[in-house]
Write a protein that holds these residues in place. Structure first.
Motif, short mmCIF file in Angstrom:
data_model
loop_
_atom_site.label_atom_id
_atom_site.label_comp_id
_atom_site.label_asym_id
_atom_site.label_seq_id
_atom_site.Cartn_x
_atom_site.Cartn_y
_atom_site.Cartn_z
N ASP A 1 -4.61 -0.88 -10.14
CA ASP A 1 -3.26 -1.21 -10.57
C ASP A 1 -2.82 -0.23 -11.66
OD1 ASP A 1 -3.27 -3.40 -8.87
OD2 ASP A 1 -4.06 -4.74 -10.42
N TYR A 2 -1.55 0.13 -11.65
CA TYR A 2 -1.05 1.09 -12.63
C TYR A 2 0.47 0.95 -12.73
CZ TYR A 2 0.20 3.65 -8.39
OH TYR A 2 0.72 3.99 -7.17
N ARG B 1 -9.39 -4.00 -10.08
CA ARG B 1 -9.75 -5.38 -9.74
C ARG B 1 -10.34 -5.41 -8.34
NH1 ARG B 1 -5.34 -7.41 -6.61
NH2 ARG B 1 -3.48 -6.08 -6.79
N ARG C 1 5.43 -1.42 -11.47
CA ARG C 1 4.01 -1.79 -11.45
C ARG C 1 3.52 -1.75 -10.01
NH1 ARG C 1 -0.30 -1.40 -14.66
NH2 ARG C 1 -1.86 -3.03 -14.27
N THR D 1 -8.95 -2.58 -5.76
CA THR D 1 -7.57 -2.13 -5.92
C THR D 1 -7.38 -1.59 -7.33
OG1 THR D 1 -6.78 -3.80 -4.36
CG2 THR D 1 -5.15 -2.84 -5.82
N SER E 1 0.17 -0.87 -6.96
CA SER E 1 -1.25 -1.03 -6.66
C SER E 1 -1.65 0.00 -5.62
CB SER E 1 -1.54 -2.44 -6.12
OG SER E 1 -1.25 -3.42 -7.10
N GLU E 2 -2.85 0.55 -5.80
CA GLU E 2 -3.38 1.55 -4.88
C GLU E 2 -4.70 1.04 -4.30
OE1 GLU E 2 -3.37 5.35 -2.97
OE2 GLU E 2 -1.85 4.20 -4.05
N ASP F 1 8.34 -4.27 -8.76
CA ASP F 1 7.42 -3.63 -7.83
C ASP F 1 7.95 -2.30 -7.31
OD1 ASP F 1 9.46 -4.52 -6.25
OD2 ASP F 1 8.19 -5.54 -4.79
#
Length: 346
Positions: free
Chosen positions: A196-197, A187, A241, A194, A243-244, A98
């Motif tokens: 994810d990238y 998602r 990995r 959110t 999340s925004e 993370d």
């Protein structure tokens, strides 16, 4: 001679005596309780040594060319009244999946910077109560070490705890800052959407990235997110990995997302993704698809009925068959256009 109390009187007298004993015995019982323990003295600490007086250093910073030997000192402070034995070792700094910073033991045979750290004969240090020990150490940079950042840490381990102190180590040579954005996905729905990238540091220096989000919709002009600093320090060659949150995402639309990541010295990196957004997520998309198919079927049924009605009218008016065939072709063309407009399979 006072009268001897009866059985009932003796019971009342006994109860009164017990109550008096409890009343007068309570303070004594409270005095016999153990006193609350005193707060424990703070345990030992580890930090970079500083000149006194002088500002504290949050980490070590060492730099030099390949093949050199760098030196610094670690301070171990024991303010308590208990003796500790602290063991020192070098470790490689790393990013957790993370993006959080972590350390991993320096493995034998691996050229990580943790294996370059040596404490000589002072790898185990005894700390008497209320004492401070200053421990020198060296970092021997191999002659073939590549240029750039080589994150490491000094780890001090004692009874029940470990303390790590980071080492920012840079080997002289060209510094390359390179960043990429990968594996973008969406998602959730509504305010809980959110993005994810994955961020990948493909250079040889540590990066502190920023991220911006822009979007284009079919039905709306969705709001994006301006560039903001990420709470990540991405080490060379590592990936994270992330999340925004996207609380301004449209409730129902087909959107094209563009993520743009920047970092000092690095060229902007972009990645795109397309997604359907609908209330209820996947279930909402399925329901929307069923409604679309049902609408297509209903429109086709209405066209068939209209064609049959026009045929009957033409027959009643005595129109030639070629005009009836042309009308049939016209209605077939209308059905094709309707199918293409709704996106349903032919």
């Amino acid at each position: 001679m006072p009268p001897i109390p009866g059985r009932r009187g003796r019971r009342r007298l006994g109860a009164a005596l017990l109550a008096a004993a409890a009343l007068y015995g309570a303070p004594a019982a409270a005095a016999d309780e153990p006193a609350a323990p005193e707060p424990a003295a703070p345990a030992w600490t580890a930090a970079p040594a500083t000149a006194r007086p002088g500002p504290a250093r949050p980490y070590f910073y060492l730099a030099g060319p390949a093949g050199t030997v760098l030196e610094d000192r670690l301070t171990l402070d024991n303010p308590g009244d208990r003796e500790y034995t602290v063991t020192l070792r070098g470790a490689d700094a790393d990013n957790a999946p993370d993006g959080a910073l972590a350390v991993r033991p320096a493995a034998p045979g691996v050229a990580g910077a943790g294996s370059w750290i040596s404490f000589g004969g002072s790898a185990s240090v005894k700390l008497p109560p209320r004492t401070r020990a200053v421990v020198p150490f060296t970092v021997t940079v191999p002659p073939a070490a590549p240029p750039g950042d080589h994150p490491a840490a000094v780890v001090a381990a004692g009874p029940g705890r470990e303390a790590g102190v980071r080492i920012h180590l840079r080997v002289g040579g060209p510094a390359v800052a390179a960043l990429t954005v990968e594996d973008v996905s969406v998602r959730g729905h509504g305010a809980a959407t959110t993005v994810d990238y994955t961020l990948v540091n493909r250079g040889n220096v540590t990066l502190t990235p920023e991220l911006a989000l822009s979007a284009a919709g079919t039905l709306h002009e969705p709001a994006g997110r301006p560039a903001r600093a990420l709470p990540v320090e991405l080490l060379p060659g590592r990936r994270a990995r992330l999340s925004e949150p996207w609380p301004d995402a449209p409730a129902l639309d087909r959107v094209a997302l563009t993520l743009t990541a920047t970092a000092p010295g690095a060229a902007p990196a972009t990645a795109e993704a397309r997604a359907w957004l609908a209330p209820g997520g996947t279930a909402g998309l399925a329901a929307g698809a069923l409604l679309t198919l049902a609408g297509t079927a209903l429109a086709a049924l209405l066209l068939v009925r209209a064609r049959r009605t026009r045929r009957l009218r033409r027959a009643a008016d005595g129109l030639p068959a070629r005009q009836d065939a042309a009308a049939e072709d016209e209605h077939a063309h209308e059905l094709t256009e309707l199918t293409e407009l709704t996106g349903a399979p032919r």
